[in-house]
Design an enzyme around this catalytic site. Structure first.
Site, PDB file in Angstrom:
ATOM      1  N   TYR A 138     -31.093  70.519  37.336  1.00  0.00           N
ATOM      2  CA  TYR A 138     -30.920  69.420  36.398  1.00  0.00           C
ATOM      3  C   TYR A 138     -29.485  68.888  36.457  1.00  0.00           C
ATOM      4  O   TYR A 138     -29.244  67.688  36.266  1.00  0.00           O
ATOM      5  CB  TYR A 138     -31.240  69.877  34.973  1.00  0.00           C
ATOM      6  CG  TYR A 138     -32.662  70.363  34.782  1.00  0.00           C
ATOM      7  CD1 TYR A 138     -33.709  69.906  35.585  1.00  0.00           C
ATOM      8  CD2 TYR A 138     -32.968  71.292  33.780  1.00  0.00           C
ATOM      9  CE1 TYR A 138     -35.010  70.355  35.398  1.00  0.00           C
ATOM     10  CE2 TYR A 138     -34.269  71.740  33.583  1.00  0.00           C
ATOM     11  CZ  TYR A 138     -35.277  71.276  34.400  1.00  0.00           C
ATOM     12  OH  TYR A 138     -36.556  71.718  34.214  1.00  0.00           O
ATOM     13  N   LYS A 173     -40.991  63.090  23.101  1.00  0.00           N
ATOM     14  CA  LYS A 173     -41.220  63.637  21.765  1.00  0.00           C
ATOM     15  C   LYS A 173     -41.749  65.084  21.887  1.00  0.00           C
ATOM     16  O   LYS A 173     -42.363  65.427  22.897  1.00  0.00           O
ATOM     17  CB  LYS A 173     -42.186  62.743  20.974  1.00  0.00           C
ATOM     18  CG  LYS A 173     -43.617  62.669  21.537  1.00  0.00           C
ATOM     19  CD  LYS A 173     -44.458  63.803  21.001  1.00  0.00           C
ATOM     20  CE  LYS A 173     -45.757  63.933  21.737  1.00  0.00           C
ATOM     21  NZ  LYS A 173     -46.445  65.200  21.442  1.00  0.00           N
ATOM     22  N   ARG A 187     -49.155  77.056  26.163  1.00  0.00           N
ATOM     23  CA  ARG A 187     -48.040  76.373  25.507  1.00  0.00           C
ATOM     24  C   ARG A 187     -48.345  75.956  24.074  1.00  0.00           C
ATOM     25  O   ARG A 187     -47.502  76.107  23.179  1.00  0.00           O
ATOM     26  CB  ARG A 187     -47.657  75.131  26.327  1.00  0.00           C
ATOM     27  CG  ARG A 187     -46.565  74.281  25.704  1.00  0.00           C
ATOM     28  CD  ARG A 187     -46.392  72.982  26.459  1.00  0.00           C
ATOM     29  NE  ARG A 187     -47.560  72.120  26.371  1.00  0.00           N
ATOM     30  CZ  ARG A 187     -47.832  71.348  25.321  1.00  0.00           C
ATOM     31  NH1 ARG A 187     -47.038  71.341  24.269  1.00  0.00           N
ATOM     32  NH2 ARG A 187     -48.911  70.588  25.315  1.00  0.00           N
ATOM     33  N   ASP A 241     -47.107  68.732  18.418  1.00  0.00           N
ATOM     34  CA  ASP A 241     -47.841  68.135  19.527  1.00  0.00           C
ATOM     35  C   ASP A 241     -48.632  66.910  19.109  1.00  0.00           C
ATOM     36  O   ASP A 241     -48.655  65.908  19.823  1.00  0.00           O
ATOM     37  CB  ASP A 241     -48.795  69.171  20.142  1.00  0.00           C
ATOM     38  CG  ASP A 241     -48.390  69.561  21.551  1.00  0.00           C
ATOM     39  OD1 ASP A 241     -49.268  69.636  22.420  1.00  0.00           O
ATOM     40  OD2 ASP A 241     -47.191  69.769  21.786  1.00  0.00           O
TER      41      ASP A 241
END
Length: 328
Positions: free
Chosen positions: A58, A97, A165, A178
């Site tokens: 990254y 988000k 997850r 979520d």
């Protein structure tokens, strides 16, 4: 000529692929680079989406001079750290988000962007879809009268696998972050500032919320009633009701292709609201517009909007007993 916005995508999971597909339908935008935690992962993603540059870290991605803005597409708990990494490198950021795990993290992100005078926006893609703009137009026209309430739900039957997850608290699992964030965010966009919120939830064995419902009282004297679930295939519609009628965003309201207006004294009518590509193009278009105009935030998804939403999520989580490692 219109300036072409050069995008870098940080992360190579499903949401990164969705956004990369969205960029294909975005005018005057290109995917210039991708960054992954492995060189092989980055190379594979770059090949699939014809990105000219691939980085195995990254840090290398955000240091790349060939990109204008970084899209953060990593799991929830990594959003804040990854966005701060990009901002410190001098890059504009569009962060998926939920913007962060809590209001504290979100505040740090916004403070850094403001200090460095860099563009930063929450990638709440539904806030930029044509259907929402049309609902806002209908409300503003007075056609459905004075708005009094909003009802919205969002739910599907997710896997019960505790390692997945959505069920893992260390990855920010649960229905609220979520799914519940969608009706919450749109309710705020349509009805304005929230004065109070009350929530209840059914918790799962792993400690995350499986079903959450919450009501919000908005400053204008309106109420919104919202729910989300990882264990129910809900209608996933949104209805705004007023004194003269209502307007409905149909199933999977966050990506509705049509809305229906029902009036007490007239026939109902349906308005088509098609979107570009897979829908993600609209938030990319807005981010590109802001960069070209030198804006540091979008008027459609301001920093204060995002911070208020993160504060509401914190309040709801306190009420239902949902804590994450980031809250320590």
């Amino acid at each position: 000529m219109t300036r072409v916005i050069r995008w870098g995508i940080l992360g190579t999971g499903r949401i990164a692929r969705d956004f990369a597909n969205g960029l294909r339908a975005t005018p005057d935008a290109v995917l210039a680079a991708v960054g992954s935690r492995s060189a092989d992962g980055a190379a594979s993603f770059a090949h699939a989406f014809e990105a000219p540059l691939a980085f195995g870290s990254y840090e290398e991605l955000v240091a790349c001079p060939e990109i204008d803005i970084v899209y953060i597409a990593t799991p929830h708990p990594m959003h804040a750290a990854n966005a701060i990494l990009a901002l410190r490198a001098g890059k504009a950021v569009l962060c998926e988000k939920p913007f962060a795990m809590n209001r504290r993290e979100a505040g740090e992100m916004v403070a850094l962007a403001r200090a460095k005078k860099l563009f930063l926006m929450e990638a709440m893609w539904t806030r930029f879809m044509p259907a929402l703009a049309e609902v806002q137009r209908v409300i503003a026209s007075g056609e459905i009268g004075a708005v009094t309430q909003l009802h919205a739900d969002f739910g599907f039957s997710a896997t019960p696998d505790p390692a997945h997850r959505v069920n893992d608290p260390t990855l920010g699992g649960g229905a609220l972050l979520d799914l519940g964030i969608y009706p919450l965010s749109i309710a705020c966009a349509l009805l304005g500032r929230v004065e109070t919120v009350q929530a209840q939830a059914i918790m799962g064995e792993t400690g995350v919320d499986l079903t959450t419902a919450f009501t919000m009282r908005h400053a204008g004297g309106t109420l919104s009633v919202c729910s989300c679930s990882l264990r129910a295939r809900a209608p996933s519609e949104l209805v705004v009701s007023g004194t003269r009628g209502s307007v409905r965003m149909h199933r999977m309201f966050h990506m509705a292709e049509r809305i229906t207006v029902d009036l007490l004294d007239g026939p109902s009518r349906t308005i088509d609201t098609p979107w570009l590509g897979n829908g993600y193009a609209h938030e990319a278009i807005e981010a590109g517009r802001c960069l070209r105009e030198g804006l540091l935030e979008s008027p459609a998804m301001t920093h204060d909007d995002t911070l208020a939403i993160m504060g509401l999520l914190d309040t709801i989580r306190r009420q239902i007993g949902l804590r994450y490692p980031a809250d320590a």
